[in-house]
Design a protein around this motif. Structure first.
Motif, PDB file in Angstrom:
ATOM      1  N   GLN A   5       0.842  -1.189   0.000  1.00 18.95           N
ATOM      2  CA  GLN A   5       0.000   0.000   0.000  1.00 18.95           C
ATOM      3  C   GLN A   5       0.884   1.248   0.000  1.00 18.95           C
ATOM      4  O   GLN A   5       1.923   1.267   0.658  1.00 18.95           O
ATOM      5  CB  GLN A   5      -0.895   0.011   1.241  1.00 18.95           C
ATOM      6  CG  GLN A   5      -1.879  -1.130   1.294  1.00 18.95           C
ATOM      7  CD  GLN A   5      -2.921  -1.031   0.189  1.00 18.95           C
ATOM      8  OE1 GLN A   5      -3.423   0.044  -0.107  1.00 18.95           O
ATOM      9  NE2 GLN A   5      -3.219  -2.159  -0.434  1.00 18.95           N
ATOM     10  N   PRO A   6       0.463   2.299  -0.704  1.00 15.24           N
ATOM     11  CA  PRO A   6       1.246   3.542  -0.670  1.00 15.24           C
ATOM     12  C   PRO A   6       1.323   4.098   0.742  1.00 15.24           C
ATOM     13  O   PRO A   6       0.344   4.044   1.491  1.00 15.24           O
ATOM     14  CB  PRO A   6       0.455   4.489  -1.571  1.00 15.24           C
ATOM     15  CG  PRO A   6      -0.438   3.624  -2.376  1.00 15.24           C
ATOM     16  CD  PRO A   6      -0.706   2.391  -1.564  1.00 15.24           C
ATOM     17  N   GLU A   7       2.493   4.615   1.097  1.00 15.58           N
ATOM     18  CA  GLU A   7       2.696   5.225   2.405  1.00 15.58           C
ATOM     19  C   GLU A   7       3.094   6.678   2.226  1.00 15.58           C
ATOM     20  O   GLU A   7       3.830   7.011   1.292  1.00 15.58           O
ATOM     21  CB  GLU A   7       3.816   4.495   3.158  1.00 15.58           C
ATOM     22  CG  GLU A   7       3.511   3.046   3.450  1.00 15.58           C
ATOM     23  CD  GLU A   7       4.674   2.358   4.157  1.00 15.58           C
ATOM     24  OE1 GLU A   7       5.684   3.017   4.464  1.00 15.58           O
ATOM     25  OE2 GLU A   7       4.546   1.146   4.392  1.00 15.58           O
ATOM     26  N   PRO A   8       2.641   7.567   3.115  1.00 10.78           N
ATOM     27  CA  PRO A   8       3.071   8.964   3.025  1.00 10.78           C
ATOM     28  C   PRO A   8       4.599   9.056   3.103  1.00 10.78           C
ATOM     29  O   PRO A   8       5.234   8.321   3.853  1.00 10.78           O
ATOM     30  CB  PRO A   8       2.430   9.621   4.247  1.00 10.78           C
ATOM     31  CG  PRO A   8       1.303   8.717   4.619  1.00 10.78           C
ATOM     32  CD  PRO A   8       1.741   7.331   4.228  1.00 10.78           C
ATOM     33  N   ASN A   9       5.169   9.949   2.308  1.00 10.31           N
ATOM     34  CA  ASN A   9       6.621  10.111   2.282  1.00 10.31           C
ATOM     35  C   ASN A   9       7.021  11.579   2.426  1.00 10.31           C
ATOM     36  O   ASN A   9       8.060  12.001   1.951  1.00 10.31           O
ATOM     37  CB  ASN A   9       7.190   9.528   0.987  1.00 10.31           C
ATOM     38  CG  ASN A   9       8.699   9.415   1.037  1.00 10.31           C
ATOM     39  OD1 ASN A   9       9.259   8.983   2.031  1.00 10.31           O
ATOM     40  ND2 ASN A   9       9.360   9.831  -0.020  1.00 10.31           N
ATOM     41  N   ILE A  37       5.819   3.539  -2.496  1.00  7.99           N
ATOM     42  CA  ILE A  37       5.822   2.081  -2.363  1.00  7.99           C
ATOM     43  C   ILE A  37       7.240   1.653  -2.705  1.00  7.99           C
ATOM     44  O   ILE A  37       7.664   1.776  -3.859  1.00  7.99           O
ATOM     45  CB  ILE A  37       4.821   1.389  -3.304  1.00  7.99           C
ATOM     46  CG1 ILE A  37       3.391   1.801  -2.972  1.00  7.99           C
ATOM     47  CG2 ILE A  37       4.974  -0.133  -3.219  1.00  7.99           C
ATOM     48  CD1 ILE A  37       2.340   1.215  -3.898  1.00  7.99           C
ATOM     49  N   GLY A  38       7.990   1.198  -1.703  1.00  7.33           N
ATOM     50  CA  GLY A  38       9.400   0.872  -1.925  1.00  7.33           C
ATOM     51  C   GLY A  38      10.154   2.121  -2.352  1.00  7.33           C
ATOM     52  O   GLY A  38      10.043   3.175  -1.734  1.00  7.33           O
ATOM     53  N   ALA A  39      10.903   2.039  -3.447  1.00  5.26           N
ATOM     54  CA  ALA A  39      11.659   3.186  -3.954  1.00  5.26           C
ATOM     55  C   ALA A  39      10.802   4.089  -4.840  1.00  5.26           C
ATOM     56  O   ALA A  39      11.164   5.229  -5.113  1.00  5.26           O
ATOM     57  CB  ALA A  39      12.883   2.712  -4.736  1.00  5.26           C
ATOM     58  N   GLN A  40       9.640   3.611  -5.297  1.00  3.78           N
ATOM     59  CA  GLN A  40       8.764   4.381  -6.181  1.00  3.78           C
ATOM     60  C   GLN A  40       7.984   5.424  -5.379  1.00  3.78           C
ATOM     61  O   GLN A  40       7.497   5.141  -4.293  1.00  3.78           O
ATOM     62  CB  GLN A  40       7.766   3.448  -6.870  1.00  3.78           C
ATOM     63  CG  GLN A  40       8.389   2.329  -7.651  1.00  3.78           C
ATOM     64  CD  GLN A  40       8.980   2.797  -8.950  1.00  3.78           C
ATOM     65  OE1 GLN A  40       8.444   3.677  -9.601  1.00  3.78           O
ATOM     66  NE2 GLN A  40      10.109   2.236  -9.318  1.00  3.78           N
ATOM     67  N   ILE A  63       4.285  14.473 -10.387  1.00  3.84           N
ATOM     68  CA  ILE A  63       5.687  14.119 -10.170  1.00  3.84           C
ATOM     69  C   ILE A  63       5.714  12.642  -9.819  1.00  3.84           C
ATOM     70  O   ILE A  63       4.948  12.202  -8.960  1.00  3.84           O
ATOM     71  CB  ILE A  63       6.310  14.932  -9.017  1.00  3.84           C
ATOM     72  CG1 ILE A  63       6.229  16.426  -9.291  1.00  3.84           C
ATOM     73  CG2 ILE A  63       7.760  14.497  -8.779  1.00  3.84           C
ATOM     74  CD1 ILE A  63       6.634  17.299  -8.110  1.00  3.84           C
ATOM     75  N   GLU A  64       6.582  11.883 -10.481  1.00  4.09           N
ATOM     76  CA  GLU A  64       6.728  10.471 -10.144  1.00  4.09           C
ATOM     77  C   GLU A  64       8.148  10.027 -10.432  1.00  4.09           C
ATOM     78  O   GLU A  64       8.814  10.590 -11.292  1.00  4.09           O
ATOM     79  CB  GLU A  64       5.730   9.609 -10.916  1.00  4.09           C
ATOM     80  CG  GLU A  64       5.883   9.679 -12.412  1.00  4.09           C
ATOM     81  CD  GLU A  64       4.802   8.898 -13.142  1.00  4.09           C
ATOM     82  OE1 GLU A  64       3.739   8.643 -12.556  1.00  4.09           O
ATOM     83  OE2 GLU A  64       5.038   8.536 -14.292  1.00  4.09           O
ATOM     84  N   GLY A  65       8.616   9.037  -9.674  1.00  2.00           N
ATOM     85  CA  GLY A  65       9.971   8.558  -9.887  1.00  2.00           C
ATOM     86  C   GLY A  65      10.397   7.550  -8.857  1.00  2.00           C
ATOM     87  O   GLY A  65       9.577   6.892  -8.216  1.00  2.00           O
ATOM     88  N   GLU A  66      11.735   7.448  -8.708  1.00  2.00           N
ATOM     89  CA  GLU A  66      12.347   6.543  -7.733  1.00  2.00           C
ATOM     90  C   GLU A  66      13.308   7.339  -6.861  1.00  2.00           C
ATOM     91  O   GLU A  66      14.026   8.209  -7.346  1.00  2.00           O
ATOM     92  CB  GLU A  66      13.131   5.436  -8.436  1.00  2.00           C
ATOM     93  CG  GLU A  66      12.267   4.462  -9.182  1.00  2.00           C
ATOM     94  CD  GLU A  66      13.070   3.317  -9.761  1.00  2.00           C
ATOM     95  OE1 GLU A  66      14.151   3.003  -9.240  1.00  2.00           O
ATOM     96  OE2 GLU A  66      12.591   2.739 -10.744  1.00  2.00           O
ATOM     97  N   MET A  67      13.318   6.995  -5.556  1.00  3.92           N
ATOM     98  CA  MET A  67      14.171   7.699  -4.607  1.00  3.92           C
ATOM     99  C   MET A  67      14.802   6.681  -3.659  1.00  3.92           C
ATOM    100  O   MET A  67      14.116   5.803  -3.144  1.00  3.92           O
ATOM    101  CB  MET A  67      13.325   8.690  -3.812  1.00  3.92           C
ATOM    102  CG  MET A  67      14.096   9.536  -2.843  1.00  3.92           C
ATOM    103  SD  MET A  67      13.045  10.610  -1.786  1.00  3.92           S
ATOM    104  CE  MET A  67      11.666  11.048  -2.799  1.00  3.92           C
ATOM    105  N   THR A  68      16.112   6.811  -3.466  1.00  6.98           N
ATOM    106  CA  THR A  68      16.820   6.048  -2.446  1.00  6.98           C
ATOM    107  C   THR A  68      17.459   7.045  -1.489  1.00  6.98           C
ATOM    108  O   THR A  68      17.329   8.254  -1.669  1.00  6.98           O
ATOM    109  CB  THR A  68      17.900   5.139  -3.062  1.00  6.98           C
ATOM    110  OG1 THR A  68      18.939   5.975  -3.608  1.00  6.98           O
ATOM    111  CG2 THR A  68      17.333   4.226  -4.147  1.00  6.98           C
TER     112      THR A  68
END
Length: 130
Positions: A5-9, A37-40, A63-68
């Motif tokens: 499930q998506p989590e607030p970030n 969700i994960g890195a997304q 805005i969408e992408g990947e973050m580490t």
């Protein structure tokens, strides 16, 4: 992953430096609450475009992408106005414990048949606000 499930970030500010012949140096600014969700991650926002001491009317964007903890790669897609044709792709690295990322953005040429340029690019900064 199927049950994820998506989590607030957090709330983030994205600022892209722009340079054009028409407006000179300016900035595209967006503030969004990201969900992850994960890195997304993804978020919806209104962009503000500022140049020559003025701010143009805001426009809706995604805005969408990947973050580490060390890197980010994202796309900013504006839904209305002159920037609707562009997809801004940003890549950068963390500079403050994953709460600030700096790097560069690129938008491909929107008229490659008539223009032949390779698009436009410049710098961006993304900062966590909360």
């Amino acid at each position: 992953v199927g049950d994820a499930q998506p989590e607030p970030n957090g709330r983030w500010e994205l600022r892209l430096t722009i340079r054009t012949k028409m407006i000179g140096v300016g900035a595209i600014k967006a503030v969004a609450d990201f969900f992850r969700i994960g890195a997304q991650f993804a978020g919806q926002t209104q962009i503000a475009i500022g140049a020559k001491g003025q701010e143009l009317p805001s426009r809706p964007a995604d805005i969408e992408g990947e973050m580490t903890d060390s890197e980010v790669s994202l796309d900013l897609q504006v839904h209305e106005g002159l920037l609707k044709a562009y997809r801004f792709h940003c890549t950068g690295t963390a500079v403050a414990d994953g709460n600030r990322y700096e790097g560069s953005w690129h938008a491909p040429c929107v008229h490659p048949g008539d223009c032949g340029c390779e698009g436009t690019r410049n710098d961006f900064v993304m900062v966590r606000l909360d």
